[in-house]
Every structure is written in structure tokens, then in C-alpha cells.
Design an enzyme around this catalytic site. Structure first.
Site, PDB file in Angstrom:
ATOM      1  CB  SER A 336      -0.927   0.000   1.211  1.00 51.92           C
ATOM      2  OG  SER A 336      -1.806  -1.097   1.121  1.00 51.92           O
ATOM      3  CG  HIS A 379     -12.234   1.077   4.330  1.00 52.96           C
ATOM      4  ND1 HIS A 379     -11.624   0.050   3.641  1.00 52.96           N
ATOM      5  CD2 HIS A 379     -11.442   1.334   5.401  1.00 52.96           C
ATOM      6  CE1 HIS A 379     -10.497  -0.288   4.248  1.00 52.96           C
ATOM      7  NE2 HIS A 379     -10.376   0.471   5.332  1.00 52.96           N
ATOM      8  CB  CYS A 392     -10.013   1.919   1.182  1.00 48.07           C
ATOM      9  SG  CYS A 392     -11.377   0.996   0.454  1.00 48.07           S
TER      10      CYS A 392
END
Lengths: 636, 352
Positions: A336, A379, A392
Site C-alpha cells: 500500500s 470502509h 482502502c
């Protein structure tokens, strides 16, 4: 009487005459033989004289001269390596080495010499064999950094009656920090190998020379290396020194100053103790590397000796690969931490804006395959900032799917992914930046939509090194100016910065989202600093796909990543952290936090001391760079 | 006329003196007496001189005889003294051999090398007695040298004072390892001792066993000079082996390391008064084969402690201390480190 003797007398006379003739012939033969022998001996002597004095005069006079004159090298000290404040990271110290004079070498002495100096006999013989091509008057350095016991052994055996081939010399030896401190960055020196001798960078070197093997020792070998001196002495027939004939002092190598800040480096080293991974800290304003560490590490002092056999074997066979400089060579999926660059691609493409929102229900089905979000409950409705703050996955799946791999690759390439950053260290890896063209070229396959989904969250074919991540984030927070990371400070010519036209509002959006990761209820809230100056993006990257792990029946721990910048306004430092099998990105954030805290505290100390010196309480610096709010407004 | 006149005068005198002696007698006596006196004196002196000469002649021969007897007695005395000294040395050597764990063989010095400055001696033991090149030569008082050539019935020994000689030494007071080198005179240089290290006059250096020639624990010399030098300390020692002369020596056939005699820190007394510890129960008694092909002698370790360090090492230690003071484990969450916090002063050590 003759007459009286008659026939018998005549015969006797003739016999006597014949005998006299034979004796005369024999005597003449002997004299002739003697003459021939004399002439032969004379010719032999003349031939030998001719050979000695005329035919091979140079060779024999040189040999005679070398028997009389002995030369001992005086190794030059290498230059020191200093940090940005002039503190010594790599030093030299006085030590003793033992030379093996190959002119006086007796093969049967090798075994006891190896025994006495704790050397491996086979290795010693192999080293000697490598030296065969060199002139015999060039001595071989047997061992460096002698202990008092080894000095005593050499001194007590180097007399003409025992081991006259041994010679003790005083040298300057490298002192590296202990505990593997910055080992990968600094590198070590060692005896030049056969393969290195054929490389252009070592064209001036000869077998037996000590050269930089890795890291900065190799990168700046020419600068750090001095010029060896020499001492010529007159020796008697027993090999005892009688007079010094000539002395040429050694010229030490130049010292180099690094951009490294030892305070930050120390904190990074301590924070990575017992872990496997790397930390890179950069100044995004100029590309100066403030800290660079890789763990597990190794003891440089052990590798920097000529007789490093056992340590070398141990390190090279270690499954944790301590020789790998993970900061510039670990090519792993960044997870991420790549999302800010996907966000940049999306914003710059115009397909997505700050307010674009996607719903996250814990996963999404793309191309017939269900892709999970790290949060199973989802989310909910997610904007870009929230998606960055809470990482997310579904949001970025959607974004990636919308903009496509080539748009992501375009901006990631601008940010420096998929190519070497150009840091002044040897053997940097380039990582992998996938694209449709790349897949056809590298794998001979067409690109699938599902591939994009994986890359959009920093997985799939994408790999990056910690320095690429820090470099990429540095250029991003500087508003599209990527300075080449470098370790040498001073007048060394630096590569020009790469600049890209980026909408600064997009940068502000991304930075705000990243700051919320730490300060806005994001995934790394635990690493928040009280002043809110610490920002960064977490990453938890799978090493292998779930399907692969299921098929193999294994459970591999995820790699933890974090890429940070500080302060929030006008960033001055970027830090990337890779913690292999650290499992959770937020844990890697704690490492980055301590490095950033060390930087901010030091900056405060400097500001305080400057202020005190000028009679002002605190004088804040106004460094150039991009802020998340004020700067944009000013520039706009 | 003159005679007659003289006669008349003399007669007158005689008449006047009223003496009843004939004048001729007076004249005769007067004329003869001095001559008789001289002759008597000559006679008496000649006889005395001859007697004295005769007596002196006897005294000289007696003196010669006595001198010969004295010389003989002196020789006997010297011989007996030598015998006594030899017996004492033999006794000391026997005691040394008994308590020394090394396997040795006794030898007698039978000659010295040519030249006034020669530091080479010959001993009456050679290869037939098991003596080999490189073996150590010692006495109970200290080390003597090493065998440089072994012949069937004799060997050449280069002494520790020879400029080519060196051996590993250790101070039993400070445990400093160094190398003792011959200087060609009656002192040895102890080299490679850092200027920061402490060496005192009177201290004794023993063999360290580092050279793999001499077993550890044999006395080498007593410090006579110790002063700072350019690169290393200048330490000179006087060899202990030559204090009582050198006639009998021991050749170490198989050396065994021994413990060093302990230095008495309370009294500061040197270790020479104490006997070497017996081999039984000596913890570090390790056999060391004779050089030049040692096999089992362990490499000794330096007593200098940690090696050289850099600023990086010092900073690392400081930050470790900082973490310990603040209860922070770097990179592990929990408390946030404060790098600007003042350093906590260490508590002063308690005084006894």
C-alpha cells in the site's frame, strides 16, 4: 756387441726400438688428451663467462642486486569516511602485518608458518599460487592485524636460521564500526581478486593490492586509496639489514565526507536490530541520504582482512542473506505504500478527483475474481483522502481499473520506479515496473485486467526497493522534483534533478491523505508524534498470493512497509522502512517515527543553539519545499 | 839527615812522655793497627755476608716451596669451591627439573662463538640426545637462548642477547604481552608495549608462550628502564639467566606452559622470591611441542581489551544508554524517545 749377439741380438734391439716408439706414442697421446681437456675446460669457462657477463648480464646483475638490496612496501593509509558533521565513521589505526618474502621462501616452511599464524595452509598455498606470475621480489602480505602473540611468533622466528622469509611491517588498518553498523553502505576492503583485475576500474591495481570491495569503499576507491611508499635496505648474506638505502613515504588517501547524519543512522540501526529489512532516510530537497541501513548485517572488520575464509563462508551460506543491501537491492512488492503514486496517476489522468468516492464492502469482484480489502467489513463510502488514510484496497482497485496499468506505469516511472535511482553505491537494483509493454517484452504475455487490480495496491508484478520508495515519495512531496540520492557531500558533481509538471493541488490532496494515516485516524495512529509533524503511508505486502500459499500449504508472513515524510509543511526528510515478515505496516511506521523524531529533535537543538548564539530564542529555518497548505496557496 | 833528625825528635818525645815502650814498637803498632782493623772488618763482614747469603738462599727455596704449596692449596680450594658451586647448581637444576613439567635434558657449555661480540655458545648435547634446531635453552634462573644448529654430539645456541633473538614475554604484574628482543649487549628491549600501558622498574617479564619456542612461565628479565617512546614504550630488561654465570643449561625437549607467579599487590613484592608452582593442579598447563613445528600450543589472547573504535561506535553506545534511561526500545512503539532530554547523571560510586 751387436755383431756378437747375432740374430737374437738384432731381434732384441728391434723389440727395444719398437717399445720406445710405443712409449713415445703413448706419451704423445697423453699430452694430446691433456691439451684437448685443457682446451675443453677453457672453452667451458669462456662459455660460462660469456653467459654470465655478456649474454645474460642484465638478468644476473639484477639477481645479484636483489640479493643485496631488499625492498619493503609501506602501505598507504586509506582516507577516512566522515559523516555530515565531520564525525568519523571509518577510521584507520596502527597495526602490524607480516610479509612473506618469496625470494627467500622455502616450501617446507609454509606449514609451520601457517600453523604459527593461525592460517589455513591450503588457502595459503592457493594464494601463493595466485602470486606465481608476479616477480619474486614482490612480497606477499601473509596476515594483517597481528595479535601480540602473532607478533611474538614472527619476531622470534624471522631470524636467518629459522624463517628468513618472514618480515614484519607497520601498517594502517581500517577501523569499521562494530555491530554491522552501516556495513552495506560503507562496504569493506579486501585483496583484489582475479576477476576484479580484469575490470577497467582496477586497471591501476596489481595482484595483492587492497581495494574497496563493496559499498562506498568501492564506489570511492580511487579517492580513498593512497600511494604506497617503499623502503629499500641493504642486507648481508644472512639477510640481516645493514643500511637503509632509500625511503619513499606513503601518501595517505583522501577522506570523504558523507551526507549521512550519524544520529539518524544510529537510531535507524538500533530500531532495526534483530529485524530483517532496511531503512532509508533522504532529504527530499537535495537528495542527500541521511541514513541508510540494511539488516541483518555483518562485521566489516572480519571481512576486511585477507584471511577472511571462515567468516566469508559463514556469511555467504547464511540463509538470511546478510550480504544483500536491502536498502538498494531488495526488490519486493511495496504494497500500500505504492497507493500515493496510484493516486497521483489517477488525479493527473483526470479520471479521478479529490471528491471521487467509491463504496467498499470488504471486497470487489473484477473479471470474475473476488479481490478482498484488508478490512473485511469494508470502509463504506470512501474518498481519496480517506482511502489513503485507511488504505482502502477496494478504492484503489476501482481507481486502477478505471485508469489502467499504463497510466499507473507512466506516473510511477516519473516517480522513479522501475529504474535505478542513481545513488552512488554499486550494484543498485532497478525493481520492476509492470506495464502492457513490459509484460509482452519480459513474459511474452498480454496484460490482463486482473493484473492491474493487483498493481493498483502495490502487489502483482510490481517490485520496488526501499530507496526507490523514499526517492519517489521525496519527489512527490517536493511537488514533482526528484533529486538523485547521493551519499557523498561536498563538491562532488551531482546529477541534475528530474522535474515533472504536476498539479500541486493533487500533491496537496495526496499529502493530506498520507498525513491522515498517522494523524487523522488512519492505519498508523500509534506512531503519531505530539506535534503532528510526522506523516506517512503504511504498506503490508504479501510475499506470495493466497492461492499459492494454500496450494503449498504454507503461511508466509507479510512484509511491513512504511514511507514517511516530515514535517508536514515543507518536508525536510523522507524515510522508507522495509521490515521483511514484519506482518503489519503500522509496526514499520514505529521505526520511521523514531528516525524522524531524532531528526526533528536535532533540528530543534540546532535552531535553539543558533537562536541562543544570535540572542534570539528560536529562529525557525525556512527551507524550500512544498507545504500541504500554505505553500500551495503561495505558489498558486 | 832527615831520618836522623826525625829519630832524634821522636826520642825526645818518648823521653818526655816517660813511657816504657820501645819507639819502634810504637811506630809499628801505630802503622799496622788501622790496617789490621780494616782487614778484620773486611773479614768479619765477608763471613757474615756469606752466612746471610747462605741463609737467604735457603729461605728463597723454602719460599718457593711454600708458594707452590699455597698455589696448590688455592687451586684445590678453587676446585672445591667450583665443585661446591657445581653441586649447588646441580642441586638447583635438579630441583628445577623436578618441579618443572617440561621435558628437559641437561647440557654443559663447552665453547663460545668466535669474536668478542659473539652471542653464540656451544653445548655438549646434540641430535643423538634428541636436541633439535629451534629448541629452547634455559636455566632455573631464566631463559638462555635457542638452538640454531644441532650436530650429532653438540649444538649451537644463540643467546637471548643476540640482536637476531626475540621471544614472547608477559608481565606477571599487568599481564601485558610483548616481544623481548636481544640488543647485542646485556639488556633486552621489550617491544610493542603501548605508551599508555604501565610498566614499572623492577617488574619481571616471563615467557608468554606466544612464540611457540619457550613454554610459558619462565623468567626472562627484570625491568631496568621503562619510559615513553615514539611509537611504543621503551622498556629494557636485564636477563635473569646470566646472574650466576652460565655453565650448565637445560634444553627443553617438550615444553609445558605454566602459570605465572602471582604478583603480590599488597606488598608489591616481586615474584622472584617465590618458587614456580608445581605442575600438579596447574590449571593452564598445556604441553607445547618444541619449535619449529609446534602443533598444540594455543594462541594467547591479548590483554589490551577492546579494539579501536570510531565515533559511530561511541554514538551507538550513547543512544543505547539514552534508550535505557528513558525506557525506550527503538522502533518498537511504546514511549517516544526524547533525544533532547538531559542525560541522567550516573550515581557516584559508594565509598568504602
Amino acid at each position: 756387441m751387436f755383431r756378437a749377439s747375432g740374430r737374437a741380438g738384432r731381434e732384441e734391439y728391434q723389440e727395444r726400438l719398437s717399445l720406445q716408439r710405443d712409449e713415445g706414442k703413448f706419451a704423445q697421446g697423453k699430452i694430446g688428451l691433456l691439451q684437448y681437456v685443457t682446451v675443453g675446460v677453457f672453452l667451458f669457462l669462456v662459455g660460462g663467462y660469456w653467459n654470465l657477463q655478456i649474454r645474460n648480464e642484465d638478468v644476473y646483475s639484477l639477481k645479484a642486486e636483489r640479493n643485496r638490496i631488499k625492498s619493503f612496501p609501506i602501505p598507504a593509509a586509506r582516507g577516512k569516511i566522515l559523516d555530515r558533521d565531520g564525525r568519523v565513521i571509518v577510521d584507520n589505526h596502527s597495526s602490524f602485518s607480516v610479509l612473506l618474502s618469496r625470494e627467500n621462501l622455502q616450501e617446507e616452511h609454509l606449514a609451520p608458518i601457517a600453523e604459527g599464524l593461525n592460517l589455513d595452509y591450503e588457502e595459503l598455498v592457493a594464494r601463493l599460487n595466485r602470486f606465481r606470475k608476479r616477480p619474486k621480489y614482490q612480497a606477499l602480505i601473509l596476515k594483517q592485524e597481528l595479535t601480540p602473540a602473532e607478533i611474538a611468533f614472527v619476531e622470534s622466528h624471522r631470524d636467518p636460521d629459522t624463517f628468513p622469509e618472514l618480515e614484519l611491517i607497520h601498517t594502517e588498518r581500517r577501523v569499521y564500526p562494530g555491530n554491522g553498523f552501516a556495513a552495506h553502505m560503507l562496504g569493506y576492503v579486501g585483496e583484489i581478486s582475479e576477476s576484479e583485475l580484469n575490470q577497467p576500474e582496477f586497471v591501476k591495481n596489481q595482484p595483492g593490492d587492497l581495494v574497496g570491495k563493496t559499498g562506498l569503499e568501492r564506489q570511492y576507491n580511487d579517492i580513498l586509496t593512497g600511494e604506497d611508499g617503499q623502503r629499500q635496505v641493504l642486507v648481508n648474506n644472512k639477510g640481516e639489514e645493514r643500511r637503509v638505502l632509500g625511503f619513499k613515504a606513503a601518501v595517505p588517501g583522501e577522506s570523504i565526507q558523507l551526507t549521512i547524519d550519524l544520529d539518524l543512522q544510529t537510531v535507524a540501526e538500533l530500531a532495526m536490530e534483530g529485524k530483517r529489512g532496511a531503512v532509508v532516510a533522504l532529504d527530499p530537497r537535495n537528495g542527500e541520504v541521511l541514513a541508510l541501513t540494511s539488516r541483518p548485517s555483518y562485521d566489516l572488520s572480519k571481512l576486511a582482512s585477507r584471511d577472511r575464509g571462515a567468516e566469508w563462508r559463514e556469511i555467504t551460506t547464511n540463509p538470511e542473506k546478510p550480504l544483500l543491501n536491502r536498502a538498494i537491492q531488495a526488490q519486493l512488492a511495496p504494497g500500500s505504500t505504492f497507493k500515493p503514486f496510484v493516486a497521483l496517476s489517477a488525479l493527473e489522468s483526470g479520471e479521478v478527483d479529490e471528491n471521487t468516492s467509491f463504496g467498499c464492502g470488504g471486497g470487489f469482484n473484477f473479471f470474475g475474481r473476488y479481490f478482498h480489502c484488508h478490512k473485511k467489513s469494508g470502509h463504506g463510502g470512501t474518498s481519496l483522502k480517506k482511502a489513503l488514510a485507511q488504505s482502502c484496497d477496494v478504492y484503489f482497485y476501482q481507481v486502477g481499473n478505471r485508469i489502467g496499468i499504463d497510466q499507473i506505469a507512466k506516473w510511477a516511472e516519473i516517480a522513479g520506479f522501475g529504474k535505478k535511482t542513481g545513488i552512488d553505491l554499486p550494484a543498485e537494483a532497478s525493481g520492476t515496473l509492470p506495464s502492457t509493454k513490459w509484460k509482452i517484452r519480459a513474459l511474452r504475455e498480454r496484460w490482463y485486467g486482473g493484473d492491474t487490480i493487483s498493481v493498483s495496491i502495490g502487489q502483482g508484478y510490481l517490485t520496488a526497493t526501499p530507496i526507490q520508495l523514499a526517492h519517489g515519495m521525496g519527489g512527490l512531496v517536493m511537488g514533482g522534483v526528484w533529486h538523485t540520492p547521493h551519499l557523498r557531500k561536498g563538491d562532488a558533481p551531482q546529477k541534475a534533478a528530474r522535474k515533472a509538471e504536476i498539479d500541486l493541488t493533487h500533491v496537496r490532496t495526496i499529502m493530506d491523505g498520507v498525513c491522515d494515516v498517522v494523524n487523522g485516524g488512519g492505519t498508523a495512529g500509534r506512531s503519531r508524534l505530539p506535534n503532528g509533524e510526522f506523516c506517512g503511508k503504511t504498506g503490508t505486502a504479501q510475499i506470495a498470493s493466497n492461492e499459492y500459499q494454500k496450494a503449498k500449504g504454507i503461511r508466509l508472513k507479510d512484509n511491513a512497509w512504511f514511507v514517511a515524510f516530515a514535517p508536514r509543511v515543507n518536508p525536510e526528510i523522507v524515510v522508507s522502512v522495509l521490515w521483511e515478515e514484519g506482518e503489519h505496516g503500522p509496526d514499520a511506521a514505529l521505526i520511521a517515527r523514531d528516525v524522524v523524531k531524532a531528526y526533528l529533535d536535532k533540528r530543534a537543538r540546532k535552531q535553539y543553539s543558533q537562536g541562543a548564539g544570535e540572542g534570539v530564542q528560536v529562529k525557525l529555518e525556512q527551507p524550500a519545499g512544498l507545504s500541504s497548505g500554505e505553500r500551495t496557496a503561495e505558489n498558486d | 839527615m832527615i831520618v836522623l833528625l826525625a829519630q832524634l825528635v821522636l826520642l825526645a818525645v818518648q823521653v818526655k812522655n816517660n813511657q816504657d815502650v820501645r819507639l819502634i814498637r810504637v811506630w809499628a803498632v801505630t802503622a799496622i793497627t788501622p790496617l789490621a782493623r780494616v782487614l778484620e772488618g773486611v773479614r768479619a763482614n765477608t763471613i757474615g755476608l756469606a752466612g746471610e747469603y747462605w741463609e737467604l738462599w735457603n729461605v728463597r727455596s723454602v719460599n718457593k716451596q711454600l708458594q707452590a704449596e699455597l698455589d696448590k692449596t688455592k687451586l684445590e680450594n678453587h676446585y672445591l669451591r667450583e665443585e661446591l658451586a657445581t653441586a649447588k647448581r646441580a642441586e638447583a637444576m635438579a630441583a628445577f627439573v623436578q618441579r618443572n613439567p617440561s621435558k628437559t635434558i641437561g647440557a654443559r657449555i663447552i665453547g663460545a662463538g668466535a669474536g668478542a661480540s659473539s652471542k653464540v655458545v656451544f653445548i655438549d648435547r646434540g641430535s643423538t640426545s634428541g636436541v633439535m634446531r629451534g629448541m629452547a635453552v634455559i636455566t632455573p634462573d631464566g631463559i638462555v637462548g635457542k638452538v640454531t644448529s644441532a650436530y650429532p654430539t653438540g649444538s649451537m645456541v644463540v643467546m637471548i642477547t643476540d640482536p637476531t633473538f626475540a621471544c614472547g614475554v608477559i608481565s606477571n604484574k599487568t599481564r601485558i604481552h610483548a616481544t623481548a628482543k636481544g640488543q647485542g649487549n646485556n639488556q633486552l628491549l621489550v617491544d610493542y608495549i603501548q605508551n599508555e600501558q604501565t610498566v614499572e622498574v623492577g617488574e619481571v617479564f616471563y615467557t608468554s608462550g606466544d612464540d611457540r619456542i619457550f613454554p610459558k612461565g619462565l623468567p626472562v628479565g627484570t625491568v631496568r628502564v621503562a619510559k615513553p617512546g615514539k611509537l611504543f614504550k621503551e622498556v629494557y630488561i636485564a636477563p635473569t639467566a646470566f646472574d650466576k654465570g652460565l655453565e650448565e643449561v637445560l634444553v627443553v625437549l617438550e615444553g609445558v606452559h605454566q602459570q605465572l607467579p602471582e604478583w603480590n599487590l599488597q606488598t608489591g613484592e616481586g615474584p622472584m622470591a617465590k618458587p614456580l608452582p608445581p605442575p600438579e593442579g596447574s590449571g593452564d598447563a598445556v604441553p607445547v611441542p618444541a619449535s619449529p613445528t609446534p602443533a598444540t600450543a594455543p594462541a594467547s589472547t591479548s590483554s589490551e581489551g577492546v579494539g579501536p573504535t570510531t565515533d559511530a561506535d561511541r554514538l551507538l553506545n550513547r543512544y543505547k544508554e539514552l534508550g535505557a534511561e528513558q525506557g525506550v526500545t527503538f522502533g518498537a512503539g511504546g514511549k517516544i524517545p526524547n533525544f533532547n532530554a538531559p542525560k541522567t547523571p550516573k550515581p557516584a560510586p559508594e565509598k568504602n
